[in-house]
Design an enzyme around this catalytic site. Structure first.
Site, mmCIF file in Angstrom:
data_model
loop_
_atom_site.group_PDB
_atom_site.id
_atom_site.type_symbol
_atom_site.label_atom_id
_atom_site.label_comp_id
_atom_site.label_asym_id
_atom_site.label_seq_id
_atom_site.Cartn_x
_atom_site.Cartn_y
_atom_site.Cartn_z
ATOM 1 C CD GLU A 105 -1.354 -2.289 1.926
ATOM 2 O OE1 GLU A 105 -1.805 -3.012 2.617
ATOM 3 O OE2 GLU A 105 -0.016 -2.673 1.977
ATOM 4 C CB CYS A 118 -0.852 -0.741 5.201
ATOM 5 S SG CYS A 118 0.971 -1.141 4.952
ATOM 6 C CB ALA A 159 17.085 -45.185 -5.072
ATOM 7 N NE ARG A 216 22.396 -26.841 -7.537
ATOM 8 C CZ ARG A 216 21.949 -27.709 -6.681
ATOM 9 N NH1 ARG A 216 22.161 -27.666 -5.386
ATOM 10 N NH2 ARG A 216 21.086 -28.634 -7.058
ATOM 11 C CG LEU A 223 12.307 -37.125 7.516
ATOM 12 C CD1 LEU A 223 11.947 -37.148 8.783
ATOM 13 C CD2 LEU A 223 13.399 -36.123 7.110
#
Length: 389
Positions: free
Chosen positions: A67, A99, A177, A222, A319
């Site tokens: 704002e 604001c 995997a 990256r 996990l």
């Protein structure tokens, strides 16, 4: 009263807000458009008759809010104008002044708000302040779009917990995997670029010591690997590295790993602090469960306390399975490659055994699209009935 072109200007405010999505953490992304009203705009036409006199968006925490940026752009033209704001104007003093008071002082006559403030302690107070000053306020226009843009902030304000997204990459037969642990690369470069975009959008990245050691993972953003569409609006000098949160209760990580060679804050959850990791690395000890595992529920509360809105998880099956079975996952993002890796390869989750279909976690598809040669599947996790692992 909603006017004919209100949605047009709110859409523009949302477009502006999106420019701050990579940099505003822990604040929400907010956009504002100030429009000089014209009675001609009440008529149906193919082009709006009102005209924009000010635009702005929140760039980063501590910087002026949307704002204020739009009011600076508008100058005296703000007098009697309409302000379109994607989130309820703040009514309290934080790093910056309220604001709502800035809009009042500028002479704004009408404020259209997409979404009320998600903080239950301040929600509605900005609206009340504006109305007490005689300003016409309308709220709810394109509220879902605004809430979706700031889903992590909204969740943390409501629950104290971050929005948790688990990222997975798998073959068509659900393997992450080979049996020997080899996994580079299941998915193609476009999918990996999209992962970089998600990392950049996140406040923190969670992983475990196994993933860091096996992959020698850096888990950082990256810039050179971000999609070109992101690079165009997110220059390299402004890249914000998310907090990297690594579970290492057995103190297996050592300073020479690639994780510690990249700039950016790291939180190591250790069995005991050892030191020697450098100034950007914080070692912390959190309580363990009776099974000797880190208390993941307490970890989520701690990350919420640290103002983590979005948590991106890149971790192994153990996990990820523990997070899912403890109902700490909000959504899954699966990049599925057109490959078959066989039953001897590793799976997506280590989950407790179930004996009835009623215990199986259910998902709700949110988005399905092709990224390069791979599919990207995004799903909301519905309540799980799995036994807690």
């Amino acid at each position: 009263m909603v006017r004919v072109w209100d949605a047009f200007y709110m859409a523009r405010a949302l477009e502006l807000a999106r420019r701050g999505t990579f940099t505003t953490s822990p604040n929400p992304a907010v956009g504002c458009v100030i429009v000089k009203p014209s009675t001609a705009s009440l008529a149906v036409s193919s082009e709006p008759a009102d005209y924009i006199v000010g635009e702005g968006y929140h760039h980063q925490a501590g910087a002026p809010h949307a704002e204020v940026m739009a009011l600076r752009h508008a100058g005296p033209a703000a007098q009697g104008a309409t302000a379109y704001v994607t989130l309820e104007p703040c009514s309290h003093y934080g790093r910056t002044p309220p604001c709502a008071k800035a809009l009042i002082a500028a002479g704004i006559a009408r404020v259209v708000i997409a979404c009320e403030d998600a903080n239950p302690q301040v929600s509605g107070q900005g609206i009340a302040l504006l109305r007490e000053a005689g300003i016409t306020v309308e709220a709810g226009l394109m509220a879902e779009d605004s809430a979706r843009l700031n889903a992590g902030f909204m969740q943390r304000m409501a629950t104290g917990l971050p929005l948790v997204t688990v990222k997975l990459a798998a073959s068509l037969d659900g393997r992450t995997a080979l049996g020997n642990g080899q996994s580079k690369w299941i998915t193609g470069a476009p999918a990996r670029q999209d992962v970089q975009r998600h990392r950049a959008l996140s406040c923190a990245i969670l992983s475990g010591a196994d993933t860091v050691i096996v992959d020698n993972a850096s888990l950082n953003v990256r810039w050179s690997e971000l999609p070109a569409s992101v690079q165009a609006h997110y220059p390299e000098p402004k890249v914000r590295q998310p907090l990297r949160v690594i579970i290492d209760t057995q103190n297996r990580l050592t300073p020479e790993l690639a994780l510690f060679a990249q700039p950016g804050p790291i939180l190591l959850l250790r069995g005991q602090p050892t030191g020697g990791f450098g100034p950007e690395v914080e070692e912390a000890v959190l309580p363990l469960t009776g099974a000797g595992k880190l208390n993941l529920g307490l970890l989520m509360k701690e990350l919420g306390r640290r103002q983590i809105n979005r948590l991106w998880v890149e971790a192994g099956a153990q996990l990820c399975g523990a997070l899912l079975s403890q109902q700490l996952v909000d959504e899954l993002v699966l990049y599925q490659a057109p490959k078959l890796m066989g039953s001897q390869s590793r799976g997506l989750f280590d989950l407790p055994s179930v004996s009835a279909m009623s215990q199986v976690p259910e998902l709700e598809w949110q988005d399905i699209r092709q990224v390069g040669l791979d599919l990207k599947l995004t799903a909301k996790v519905k309540k799980s009935c799995l036994p807690v692992s």
